[in-house]
Design a protein around this motif. Sequence first.
Motif, PDB file in Angstrom:
ATOM      1  N   ARG A  69       6.696  -3.707   8.468  1.00  0.00           N
ATOM      2  CA  ARG A  69       6.103  -4.945   7.971  1.00  0.00           C
ATOM      3  C   ARG A  69       7.027  -5.535   6.916  1.00  0.00           C
ATOM      4  N   VAL A  70       6.899  -6.842   6.677  1.00  0.00           N
ATOM      5  CA  VAL A  70       7.726  -7.551   5.696  1.00  0.00           C
ATOM      6  C   VAL A  70       6.822  -8.065   4.580  1.00  0.00           C
ATOM      7  N   VAL A  71       7.049  -7.573   3.372  1.00  0.00           N
ATOM      8  CA  VAL A  71       6.281  -7.975   2.190  1.00  0.00           C
ATOM      9  C   VAL A  71       7.212  -8.768   1.279  1.00  0.00           C
ATOM     10  N   PRO A  72       7.059 -10.088   1.173  1.00  0.00           N
ATOM     11  CA  PRO A  72       7.917 -10.869   0.268  1.00  0.00           C
ATOM     12  C   PRO A  72       7.652 -10.517  -1.198  1.00  0.00           C
ATOM     13  N   CYS A  73       8.706 -10.552  -1.988  1.00  0.00           N
ATOM     14  CA  CYS A  73       8.608 -10.236  -3.410  1.00  0.00           C
ATOM     15  C   CYS A  73       9.441 -11.245  -4.197  1.00  0.00           C
ATOM     16  N   ILE A  74       8.832 -11.907  -5.160  1.00  0.00           N
ATOM     17  CA  ILE A  74       9.531 -12.852  -6.021  1.00  0.00           C
ATOM     18  C   ILE A  74       9.456 -12.340  -7.453  1.00  0.00           C
ATOM     19  N   ALA A  75      10.627 -12.094  -8.042  1.00  0.00           N
ATOM     20  CA  ALA A  75      10.696 -11.616  -9.423  1.00  0.00           C
ATOM     21  C   ALA A  75      11.245 -12.744 -10.284  1.00  0.00           C
ATOM     22  N   GLU A  76      10.421 -13.243 -11.188  1.00  0.00           N
ATOM     23  CA  GLU A  76      10.830 -14.396 -11.987  1.00  0.00           C
ATOM     24  C   GLU A  76      10.734 -14.119 -13.478  1.00  0.00           C
ATOM     25  N   MET A  77      11.580 -14.791 -14.234  1.00  0.00           N
ATOM     26  CA  MET A  77      11.570 -14.686 -15.683  1.00  0.00           C
ATOM     27  C   MET A  77      10.442 -15.531 -16.255  1.00  0.00           C
ATOM     28  N   THR A  78       9.833 -15.043 -17.325  1.00  0.00           N
ATOM     29  CA  THR A  78       8.816 -15.784 -18.060  1.00  0.00           C
ATOM     30  C   THR A  78       9.168 -15.691 -19.546  1.00  0.00           C
ATOM     31  N   PRO A  79       8.554 -16.520 -20.386  1.00  0.00           N
ATOM     32  CA  PRO A  79       8.848 -16.409 -21.824  1.00  0.00           C
ATOM     33  C   PRO A  79       8.519 -15.040 -22.398  1.00  0.00           C
ATOM     34  N   ARG A 133       7.555 -11.726 -14.299  1.00  0.00           N
ATOM     35  CA  ARG A 133       6.401 -11.645 -13.410  1.00  0.00           C
ATOM     36  C   ARG A 133       6.918 -11.327 -12.014  1.00  0.00           C
ATOM     37  N   VAL A 134       6.417 -10.262 -11.436  1.00  0.00           N
ATOM     38  CA  VAL A 134       6.815  -9.833 -10.100  1.00  0.00           C
ATOM     39  C   VAL A 134       5.624 -10.039  -9.171  1.00  0.00           C
ATOM     40  N   ARG A 135       5.806 -10.898  -8.158  1.00  0.00           N
ATOM     41  CA  ARG A 135       4.731 -11.231  -7.228  1.00  0.00           C
ATOM     42  C   ARG A 135       4.992 -10.580  -5.881  1.00  0.00           C
ATOM     43  N   LEU A 136       4.122  -9.659  -5.498  1.00  0.00           N
ATOM     44  CA  LEU A 136       4.153  -9.074  -4.164  1.00  0.00           C
ATOM     45  C   LEU A 136       3.172  -9.858  -3.302  1.00  0.00           C
ATOM     46  N   PRO A 193       0.815  -1.215   0.000  1.00  0.00           N
ATOM     47  CA  PRO A 193       0.000   0.000   0.000  1.00  0.00           C
ATOM     48  C   PRO A 193       0.843   1.257   0.000  1.00  0.00           C
ATOM     49  N   ARG A 194       0.223   2.363  -0.335  1.00  0.00           N
ATOM     50  CA  ARG A 194       0.930   3.625  -0.481  1.00  0.00           C
ATOM     51  C   ARG A 194       0.974   4.444   0.808  1.00  0.00           C
ATOM     52  N   ASP A 195       0.673   3.840   1.927  1.00  0.00           N
ATOM     53  CA  ASP A 195       0.796   4.588   3.168  1.00  0.00           C
ATOM     54  C   ASP A 195       2.267   4.753   3.525  1.00  0.00           C
ATOM     55  N   SER A 196       2.547   5.478   4.575  1.00  0.00           N
ATOM     56  CA  SER A 196       3.933   5.777   4.947  1.00  0.00           C
ATOM     57  C   SER A 196       4.498   4.789   5.959  1.00  0.00           C
ATOM     58  N   ALA A 197       3.784   3.683   6.213  1.00  0.00           N
ATOM     59  CA  ALA A 197       4.273   2.711   7.186  1.00  0.00           C
ATOM     60  C   ALA A 197       5.568   2.072   6.684  1.00  0.00           C
ATOM     61  N   PRO A 198       6.585   1.925   7.544  1.00  0.00           N
ATOM     62  CA  PRO A 198       7.839   1.299   7.120  1.00  0.00           C
ATOM     63  C   PRO A 198       7.606  -0.103   6.569  1.00  0.00           C
ATOM     64  N   THR A 199       8.250  -0.404   5.445  1.00  0.00           N
ATOM     65  CA  THR A 199       8.037  -1.680   4.760  1.00  0.00           C
ATOM     66  C   THR A 199       9.349  -2.232   4.240  1.00  0.00           C
ATOM     67  N   LEU A 200       9.604  -3.503   4.561  1.00  0.00           N
ATOM     68  CA  LEU A 200      10.714  -4.248   3.962  1.00  0.00           C
ATOM     69  C   LEU A 200      10.154  -5.101   2.834  1.00  0.00           C
ATOM     70  N   VAL A 201      10.638  -4.903   1.628  1.00  0.00           N
ATOM     71  CA  VAL A 201      10.259  -5.750   0.499  1.00  0.00           C
ATOM     72  C   VAL A 201      11.333  -6.831   0.391  1.00  0.00           C
ATOM     73  N   LEU A 202      11.044  -7.989   0.944  1.00  0.00           N
ATOM     74  CA  LEU A 202      12.001  -9.096   1.029  1.00  0.00           C
ATOM     75  C   LEU A 202      12.126  -9.762  -0.341  1.00  0.00           C
ATOM     76  N   THR A 203      13.275  -9.560  -0.988  1.00  0.00           N
ATOM     77  CA  THR A 203      13.473 -10.011  -2.366  1.00  0.00           C
ATOM     78  C   THR A 203      14.681 -10.930  -2.452  1.00  0.00           C
ATOM     79  N   PRO A 204      14.485 -12.230  -2.539  1.00  0.00           N
ATOM     80  CA  PRO A 204      15.626 -13.151  -2.670  1.00  0.00           C
ATOM     81  C   PRO A 204      16.340 -12.981  -4.015  1.00  0.00           C
ATOM     82  N   HIS A 205      17.526 -13.574  -4.099  1.00  0.00           N
ATOM     83  CA  HIS A 205      18.353 -13.441  -5.288  1.00  0.00           C
ATOM     84  C   HIS A 205      17.908 -14.386  -6.401  1.00  0.00           C
TER      85      HIS A 205
END
Length: 285
Positions: free
Chosen positions: A216-226, A230-233, A100-112
């Motif tokens: 808060r911790v929001v996991p994010c997975i960014a994967e390749m597609t043909p 696709r980026v999944r929040l 969300p676009r609120d100002s609450a601190p957010t960690l976007v947890l993005t693995p390699h």
Amino acid sequence: MTRLALALLWLCHFLPLPLLRALGAAFGYLLYLLGAERRRVTHTNLALCFPELGEGERRRLARRHFVAFGQSFLDRALLWHASPARLQRLIQVEGWDNLPRDSAPTLVLTPHFLGLDAGWSALTRDRPMLSVYSQQKNPHFNTALYAGRMRFNAPNLLSRQDGMRKVVKALAEGRPFYYLPDMDFGPRDAIFVPFFGIPAATITGVARLAALGKARVVPCIAEMTPRGYRVRLLPAWEHYPSGDVTADTRRVNAFIESEVRRIPEQYYWVHKRFKTRPPGEARFY
């Protein structure tokens, strides 16, 4: 030589994606054949993490990884130079409501995963972001990489040497922190928790920053597609942090492992993830 390579990379952004991916696959095969050191690291990692697979299966997985690695590298031509409109067509983002676009601190947890630069491009195109930047050894590539990551919305890229105080301060200002905590940075600020059943030196930054910054911790997975990426929040983790740093760090590794098993060829296997060993334990690499 680096300037010539960067010029060729710039030219590549004019190519259609299928042709660029074909060139990236050829580049990846070449890296597999010539990159003996990283090939050995990848084979070691896969043997440790997937002992249930036969040697032939792991070698095929390693080759698929190098192909994807080569493709993701050449895709930077698009991420660094293609128009915002083209990037919007190539990168599909799912789960915007989880960031969300609120100002609450957010960690976007993005693995390699190999799509992480596409994730950064997509999120920074939408809003100002925060991340940590590591200086590259090659100054020309370092300049290009930095410029590519600064394209949209003037993101705040801090040096890894700046420490966590500046990160906490920036978090408090409301910028989501695109955080990649799953590499072996040595024993400092790390504990050994399992990753694929192997004790892995893992920094405790996710748990500690979530506690210090009340984030808060929001996991994010960014994967390749043909067709691109696709980026999944994913939904923010509940009951995190728990107050138990070890348990919270285990949760990070368990989550990453579950996603790696889903798309194993796209994880960053060329990194020496198990380089740091507990005292008295033999080295893997």
